[in-house]
Scaffold this motif. Structure first.
Motif, PDB file in Angstrom:
ATOM      1  N   GLN A  64       0.815  -1.206   0.000  1.00  0.00           N
ATOM      2  CA  GLN A  64       0.000   0.000   0.000  1.00  0.00           C
ATOM      3  C   GLN A  64       0.856   1.267   0.000  1.00  0.00           C
ATOM      4  OE1 GLN A  64      -2.864   0.266   3.167  1.00  0.00           O
ATOM      5  NE2 GLN A  64      -3.476   2.331   2.626  1.00  0.00           N
ATOM      6  N   TYR A  65       1.777   1.360   0.939  1.00  0.00           N
ATOM      7  CA  TYR A  65       2.525   2.610   1.088  1.00  0.00           C
ATOM      8  C   TYR A  65       3.840   2.626   0.319  1.00  0.00           C
ATOM      9  CZ  TYR A  65      -0.895   3.584   4.674  1.00  0.00           C
ATOM     10  OH  TYR A  65      -2.068   3.805   5.323  1.00  0.00           O
ATOM     11  N   GLU A 113      -9.559   7.258  -1.670  1.00  0.00           N
ATOM     12  CA  GLU A 113      -8.833   6.085  -1.187  1.00  0.00           C
ATOM     13  C   GLU A 113      -9.551   4.762  -1.472  1.00  0.00           C
ATOM     14  OE1 GLU A 113      -5.720   5.926   0.122  1.00  0.00           O
ATOM     15  OE2 GLU A 113      -5.638   8.034  -0.414  1.00  0.00           O
TER      16      GLU A 113
END
Length: 168
Positions: free
Chosen positions: A32-33, A129
């Motif tokens: 994800q990051y 998101e």
């Protein structure tokens, strides 16, 4: 004779589960990051049982002298992994268009809408998101992260059950 006293119930199962769950959570957060892959609602939901099972494993490690409590905690962790496998199966079904998700958005067009209207409506209605559940963020020859999670969570649940039944 060993220098270390033998515990009535080996801690290996709890340590293995804790490491496996933390590795799964770390890989999801890295995707994800670190890699910029947006998770959908189901992807985030699949993380919760890993966190719950890791908590149960950590608590089981803290109850070294209470064998019955440790067994109960590890059985609860096995249930959490089984639930996670079921969530992942549901997610794979959404990705493969076997059924529509009841909990998150899809990318399928609605009947009678033009592509311009659809794109604008989709952009306005979906939070930044929130990724659609039917579009995997990563796939390799049809294998997605959700399908890998089916195998990983199911295998963890099976190994836990076998380990706990063997140590009766």
């Amino acid at each position: 004779m060993s220098r270390f006293p033998r515990q009535p119930f080996p801690a290996f199962t709890a340590v293995f589960l804790l490491v496996a769950c933390l590795a799964a959570l770390a890989s999801a957060l890295y995707a994800q990051y670190g890699l910029g892959m947006r998770p959908c609602v189901l992807c985030v939901a699949e993380r919760v049982p890993f966190a719950v099972a890791a908590l149960f494993a950590a608590l089981a490690l803290g109850t070294a002298r209470m064998v019955s409590t440790r067994r109960v905690l590890l059985w609860l962790a096995a249930v959490a992994m089984g639930v996670n496998a079921l969530i992942a199966v549901y997610h794979v079904g959404v990705e493969q268009f076997w059924w529509q998700s009841a909990v998150c958005s899809s990318s399928e067009p609605t009947v009678g809408s033009t592509s311009e209207t659809l794109d604008l409506a989709a952009a306005m209605s979906r939070p930044v998101e929130d990724a659609p559940c039917d579009q995997p963020a990563w796939a390799f020859h049809g294998v997605t992260m959700a399908s890998l999670n089916v195998a990983f969570s199911g295998l963890l649940a099976l190994l836990l059950v076998l380990s706990l039944r063997r140590r009766r």
